[in-house]
Scaffold this motif. Structure first.
Motif, PDB file in Angstrom:
ATOM      1  N   ASP A   1       0.832  -1.211   0.000  1.00  0.00           N
ATOM      2  CA  ASP A   1       0.000   0.000   0.000  1.00  0.00           C
ATOM      3  C   ASP A   1       0.864   1.258   0.000  1.00  0.00           C
ATOM      4  O   ASP A   1       0.528   2.251  -0.656  1.00  0.00           O
ATOM      5  CB  ASP A   1      -0.924   0.010   1.216  1.00  0.00           C
ATOM      6  N   SER A   2       1.982   1.212   0.708  1.00  0.00           N
ATOM      7  CA  SER A   2       2.823   2.410   0.839  1.00  0.00           C
ATOM      8  C   SER A   2       3.531   2.766  -0.466  1.00  0.00           C
ATOM      9  O   SER A   2       3.859   3.932  -0.691  1.00  0.00           O
ATOM     10  CB  SER A   2       3.857   2.225   1.954  1.00  0.00           C
ATOM     11  N   VAL A   3       3.803   1.783  -1.321  1.00  0.00           N
ATOM     12  CA  VAL A   3       4.528   2.081  -2.568  1.00  0.00           C
ATOM     13  C   VAL A   3       3.590   2.382  -3.736  1.00  0.00           C
ATOM     14  O   VAL A   3       4.056   2.691  -4.836  1.00  0.00           O
ATOM     15  CB  VAL A   3       5.513   0.941  -2.949  1.00  0.00           C
ATOM     16  N   LYS A   4       2.271   2.320  -3.501  1.00  0.00           N
ATOM     17  CA  LYS A   4       1.329   2.662  -4.574  1.00  0.00           C
ATOM     18  C   LYS A   4       1.526   4.090  -5.067  1.00  0.00           C
ATOM     19  O   LYS A   4       1.237   4.406  -6.225  1.00  0.00           O
ATOM     20  CB  LYS A   4      -0.112   2.476  -4.086  1.00  0.00           C
ATOM     21  N   VAL A   5       2.035   4.958  -4.185  1.00  0.00           N
ATOM     22  CA  VAL A   5       2.240   6.363  -4.535  1.00  0.00           C
ATOM     23  C   VAL A   5       3.265   6.516  -5.671  1.00  0.00           C
ATOM     24  O   VAL A   5       3.294   7.534  -6.353  1.00  0.00           O
ATOM     25  CB  VAL A   5       2.679   7.157  -3.281  1.00  0.00           C
ATOM     26  N   TYR A   6       4.087   5.490  -5.890  1.00  0.00           N
ATOM     27  CA  TYR A   6       5.111   5.559  -6.951  1.00  0.00           C
ATOM     28  C   TYR A   6       4.602   5.010  -8.285  1.00  0.00           C
ATOM     29  O   TYR A   6       5.381   4.900  -9.242  1.00  0.00           O
ATOM     30  CB  TYR A   6       6.371   4.810  -6.506  1.00  0.00           C
ATOM     31  N   ASN A   7       3.319   4.650  -8.342  1.00  0.00           N
ATOM     32  CA  ASN A   7       2.672   4.219  -9.593  1.00  0.00           C
ATOM     33  C   ASN A   7       3.461   3.100 -10.282  1.00  0.00           C
ATOM     34  O   ASN A   7       3.903   2.180  -9.640  1.00  0.00           O
ATOM     35  CB  ASN A   7       2.452   5.430 -10.503  1.00  0.00           C
ATOM     36  N   HIS A   8       3.669   3.215 -11.598  1.00  0.00           N
ATOM     37  CA  HIS A   8       4.331   2.135 -12.349  1.00  0.00           C
ATOM     38  C   HIS A   8       5.849   2.331 -12.360  1.00  0.00           C
ATOM     39  O   HIS A   8       6.467   2.330 -13.426  1.00  0.00           O
ATOM     40  CB  HIS A   8       3.803   2.079 -13.784  1.00  0.00           C
ATOM     41  N   SER A   9       6.449   2.466 -11.206  1.00  0.00           N
ATOM     42  CA  SER A   9       7.882   2.754 -11.162  1.00  0.00           C
ATOM     43  C   SER A   9       8.702   1.493 -10.921  1.00  0.00           C
ATOM     44  O   SER A   9       8.172   0.443 -10.544  1.00  0.00           O
ATOM     45  CB  SER A   9       8.182   3.771 -10.057  1.00  0.00           C
ATOM     46  N   TYR A  10       9.997   1.631 -11.143  1.00  0.00           N
ATOM     47  CA  TYR A  10      10.949   0.601 -10.763  1.00  0.00           C
ATOM     48  C   TYR A  10      11.444   0.899  -9.347  1.00  0.00           C
ATOM     49  O   TYR A  10      11.677   2.059  -8.993  1.00  0.00           O
ATOM     50  CB  TYR A  10      12.138   0.584 -11.725  1.00  0.00           C
ATOM     51  N   ILE A  11      11.591  -0.143  -8.557  1.00  0.00           N
ATOM     52  CA  ILE A  11      12.199  -0.003  -7.231  1.00  0.00           C
ATOM     53  C   ILE A  11      13.596  -0.603  -7.327  1.00  0.00           C
ATOM     54  O   ILE A  11      13.766  -1.791  -7.620  1.00  0.00           O
ATOM     55  CB  ILE A  11      11.357  -0.705  -6.150  1.00  0.00           C
ATOM     56  N   TYR A  12      14.593   0.231  -7.125  1.00  0.00           N
ATOM     57  CA  TYR A  12      15.994  -0.111  -7.369  1.00  0.00           C
ATOM     58  C   TYR A  12      16.648  -0.461  -6.038  1.00  0.00           C
ATOM     59  O   TYR A  12      16.720   0.374  -5.141  1.00  0.00           O
ATOM     60  CB  TYR A  12      16.675   1.098  -8.024  1.00  0.00           C
ATOM     61  N   MET A  13      17.103  -1.712  -5.899  1.00  0.00           N
ATOM     62  CA  MET A  13      17.605  -2.185  -4.612  1.00  0.00           C
ATOM     63  C   MET A  13      19.015  -2.767  -4.726  1.00  0.00           C
ATOM     64  O   MET A  13      19.300  -3.546  -5.639  1.00  0.00           O
ATOM     65  CB  MET A  13      16.673  -3.252  -4.046  1.00  0.00           C
ATOM     66  N   PRO A  14      19.898  -2.428  -3.769  1.00  0.00           N
ATOM     67  CA  PRO A  14      21.249  -3.016  -3.737  1.00  0.00           C
ATOM     68  C   PRO A  14      21.219  -4.374  -3.025  1.00  0.00           C
ATOM     69  O   PRO A  14      21.747  -4.536  -1.921  1.00  0.00           O
ATOM     70  CB  PRO A  14      22.055  -1.970  -2.954  1.00  0.00           C
TER      71      PRO A  14
END
Length: 262
Positions: free
Chosen positions: A115-128
């Motif tokens: 629910d919290s990442v819905k604000v970023y719409n169709h984005s990529y989440i970039y993780m190390p």
């Protein structure tokens, strides 16, 4: 990391640890895109840091006018901030430490995270995911969580070879810290992906250009752990890039605030 640059069976070293490596197995390989999923080169990019200098900046519209907007560490984007920081996101970073502290490593709060990442719409989440051994499991859990919920976001994993090379480069320029900030990694990536880069919210000081006190972040005044990053050194290098025309650093207000008539 892609199937092209990280083939099955390849041995990679964690960039944040010198004693651990991992071999890409079938399960991990299946999580990588075939190739970089962006239409390169990206044209006009906004890289948005979280500095308090963004507060009351009126930069939201200018940030969102870019073709590609990158943000750091899952920042809040509610309506109270959008005038200053915008609302558009194509890529946002997420450190494993944030998943641990804010979402209990997704052991109990998977829906809260989704629910919290819905604000970023169709984005990529970039993780190390492959910087530190302890960060791999929470990063993979983010991938599977978003997939299980059918979320709009897609996880991309930072290539540890890229992160290591970036670290060496900036060390050669005089930045001596345990670890570069996420912001500097992201700006470095943007300079390789984008034709034109403008950065916002990169200001590690407690007063603005006019001597007015500002909070550490645009959304709170929680200070970072001391001795981990070398933020003033990083800022100096970014300032050199700005002065040499490599990127544009926005430090003043983008739109003047309307003065009250009362």
């Amino acid at each position: 990391m892609t199937k092209q640059n990280s083939p099955l069976g390849k041995n990679l070293w964690f960039d944040g640890e010198f004693l651990h490596s991992f071999t890409i197995d079938n399960a991990t390989y299946s999580l990588f895109p075939q190739a970089t999923p962006f239409q390169l080169p990206l044209k006009k990019c906004s890289v948005v840091g979280n500095g308090g200098i963004l507060k009351k900046s009126g930069c939201g519209r200018q940030i969102d006018q870019a073709d590609f907007v990158m943000r750091c560490n899952l920042p809040p984007l509610s309506s109270e901030y959008s005038k200053d920081v915008g609302s558009k996101t194509q890529l946002v970073t997420a450190n494993p430490s944030i998943i641990e502290k804010r979402f209990q490593n997704l052991l109990w709060s998977r829906k809260t995270f989704v629910d919290s990442v819905k604000v970023y719409n169709h984005s990529y989440i970039y993780m190390p995911a492959f910087s530190m051994k302890t960060g791999t499991e929470p990063s993979l859990r983010v991938y599977y969580t978003l997939e299980d919920f059918g979320a709009n976001q897609t996880v991309l994993f930072a290539n540890p070879n890229f992160l290591r090379d970036i670290g060496k480069f900036w060390k050669s320029k005089g930045i001596h810290a345990k670890r570069l900030s996420t912001g500097l990694f992201l700006v470095s990536a943007a300079l390789g992906l984008c034709e034109e880069v403008t950065i916002y919210g990169f200001w590690p000081f407690s007063v603005d250009l006019h001597g007015r006190f500002i909070s550490h972040h645009y959304y709170d005044n929680v200070l970072p752990d001391s001795g981990f990053h070398a933020m003033p050194e990083e800022f100096l290098q970014l300032w050199f890039l700005h002065k040499n025309g490599v990127l544009r650093m926005q430090l003043e207000q983008c739109e003047p605030l309307l003065q009250s008539s009362t």
